[in-house]
Design an enzyme around this catalytic site. Sequence first.
Site, mmCIF file in Angstrom:
data_model
loop_
_atom_site.group_PDB
_atom_site.id
_atom_site.type_symbol
_atom_site.label_atom_id
_atom_site.label_comp_id
_atom_site.label_asym_id
_atom_site.label_seq_id
_atom_site.Cartn_x
_atom_site.Cartn_y
_atom_site.Cartn_z
ATOM 1 N N TRP A 109 0.832 -1.342 -0.102
ATOM 2 C CA TRP A 109 0.039 -0.043 0.108
ATOM 3 C C TRP A 109 0.633 1.261 0.197
ATOM 4 O O TRP A 109 0.293 2.223 -0.811
ATOM 5 C CB TRP A 109 -1.008 0.013 1.156
ATOM 6 C CG TRP A 109 -2.121 -1.105 0.750
ATOM 7 C CD1 TRP A 109 -2.326 -2.209 1.789
ATOM 8 C CD2 TRP A 109 -3.152 -0.792 -0.131
ATOM 9 N NE1 TRP A 109 -3.490 -2.579 0.918
ATOM 10 C CE2 TRP A 109 -3.889 -2.075 -0.166
ATOM 11 C CE3 TRP A 109 -3.373 -0.194 -1.237
ATOM 12 C CZ2 TRP A 109 -4.880 -2.360 -0.878
ATOM 13 C CZ3 TRP A 109 -4.485 -0.206 -2.218
ATOM 14 C CH2 TRP A 109 -5.073 -1.419 -2.077
ATOM 15 N N ASP A 182 -0.961 6.794 6.763
ATOM 16 C CA ASP A 182 -2.130 5.952 6.245
ATOM 17 C C ASP A 182 -2.185 4.803 7.295
ATOM 18 O O ASP A 182 -1.875 3.819 7.193
ATOM 19 C CB ASP A 182 -1.609 5.222 4.831
ATOM 20 C CG ASP A 182 -2.649 4.362 4.344
ATOM 21 O OD1 ASP A 182 -3.799 4.001 5.102
ATOM 22 O OD2 ASP A 182 -2.712 3.565 3.197
ATOM 23 N N LYS A 206 -12.366 -1.291 7.620
ATOM 24 C CA LYS A 206 -11.895 -2.274 8.893
ATOM 25 C C LYS A 206 -12.052 -2.189 10.269
ATOM 26 O O LYS A 206 -12.796 -2.847 10.576
ATOM 27 C CB LYS A 206 -10.175 -2.203 8.588
ATOM 28 C CG LYS A 206 -9.692 -2.708 7.166
ATOM 29 C CD LYS A 206 -8.869 -1.939 6.604
ATOM 30 C CE LYS A 206 -8.462 -1.695 5.144
ATOM 31 N NZ LYS A 206 -8.506 -3.129 4.474
HETATM 32 N N1 PMP Z 1 -4.289 1.349 2.417
HETATM 33 C C1 PMP Z 1 -4.132 0.412 3.119
HETATM 34 C C2 PMP Z 1 -3.324 0.409 4.147
HETATM 35 C C3 PMP Z 1 -5.178 -0.398 3.062
HETATM 36 O O1 PMP Z 1 -5.217 -1.594 3.623
HETATM 37 C C4 PMP Z 1 -6.216 -0.194 1.971
HETATM 38 C C5 PMP Z 1 -7.156 -1.483 1.742
HETATM 39 N N2 PMP Z 1 -7.001 -2.479 2.106
HETATM 40 C C6 PMP Z 1 -6.149 0.973 1.194
HETATM 41 C C7 PMP Z 1 -5.025 1.751 1.543
HETATM 42 C C8 PMP Z 1 -6.864 1.359 0.072
HETATM 43 O O2 PMP Z 1 -8.272 1.599 0.571
HETATM 44 P P1 PMP Z 1 -9.641 1.716 -0.288
HETATM 45 O O3 PMP Z 1 -9.786 0.687 -1.173
HETATM 46 O O4 PMP Z 1 -10.645 2.182 1.015
HETATM 47 O O5 PMP Z 1 -9.146 2.996 -1.129
#
Ligand code: PMP
Length: 370
Positions: A109, A182, A206
């Site tokens: 991520w 994040d 989450k």
């Molecule tokens: N950052 C992290 C640490 C995540 O776990 C996720 C989703 N699993 C995201 C970003 C992306 O999130 P979204 O699908 O809500 O854009």
Amino acid sequence: MHEITEIYNFSPGPSMIPKKVLLQAKKEFCNWNNKNKSIMEISHRSEEFISVIQEMKKNLKILLNIPDNYEIIFSHGGARGQFSAVPMNLLNNNNIKKNQVDYVNSGYWSNCATQEAMKYCNNINIININKMKHNKIKISSMKDWNINNNSKYLHYCPNETINGIAIYEEPFFSDDIIVVGDFSSTILSQNICIKKYGIIYASSQKNIGPSGVTLIIIRKNLLKNINFYVPSILNYKILVDSNSMFNTPNTFSLYLSNLVIRWLKQLGGISKIEKKNIEKSNMLYNVIDSTDFYINNIDKCNRSRMNIPFRIVDSRLHSLFLIEAEKYRLYSLKGHSILGGIRASLYNAMPLKGVIQLTKFMKIFEKKYG
Ligand code: PMP
């Protein structure tokens, strides 16, 4: 009507929502607050709905100990939306691409966030912090991060949901460095020292509630020089000034998130849940470490408490593991496609008895096939 069998859902997100919250939502689905209509059918500008937002902000402020010089925003577009919103809002109006920024890479991520920021900035200092030590992934200490002191901000991800890598150290850089975190998969699971951050963001699916809401906690001084060209829907100043109602928000998701946050407060708050999360994750790691049958390749200092990926040495057994797990009411344990294997996500709503059931099953499975 069928009796619902209790299952344990280890999904990485959207993930388990506390049963108590679901039952309350069910009870008031058609008749919220004695209005003879559902929460989805009232105006987001009505006093009743604004009271939901206010309660959620108040409880978040208490739970996370958010100082007065921070604003709370509920936005759209998930954490991925923030991968764009952060550089767009924080980078300078004049020749945006010339700005320098630091992006710390620790897994999937944080790398996605870096790739997105590259659209807005030519000058990204990518700091790779994953090292291998005795066949385990270890994150280098923050004092060894190769930070560029001229950077506009530093972005990192304290919990890599796919890789199961966590950074527990908190930023201690000079006050001039704006730290952006994040926190999508770790928010509300542990204490955070908010004042060490300029911006914290997290998608909701989450520990906050269903998908559809993005939480942003931002230090007020950062709202002063927002780049004029930021689309209004991503502009932090506009979102603050409109009490997160610049456009029509996902009212149902906000309502349910409010119930989850209320549940967490009633449970005793973050310190209480953090202890439970440590207990749950230790229980699972202990079973993994007690045998050569299962492996987790993250150094003990950087193991996530929320997302625990592991493999079976004989990888042919993974699909059988997933099939047999369901017979024990254990669901959504498949690892992310880029890593394969197994992953158990143990967010706040996963009860201890779910982890007990999983570890029992793992021992039985090992006995049968090990
Ligand atoms: N950052 C992290 C640490 C995540 O776990 C996720 C989703 N699993 C995201 C970003 C992306 O999130 P979204 O699908 O809500 O854009």
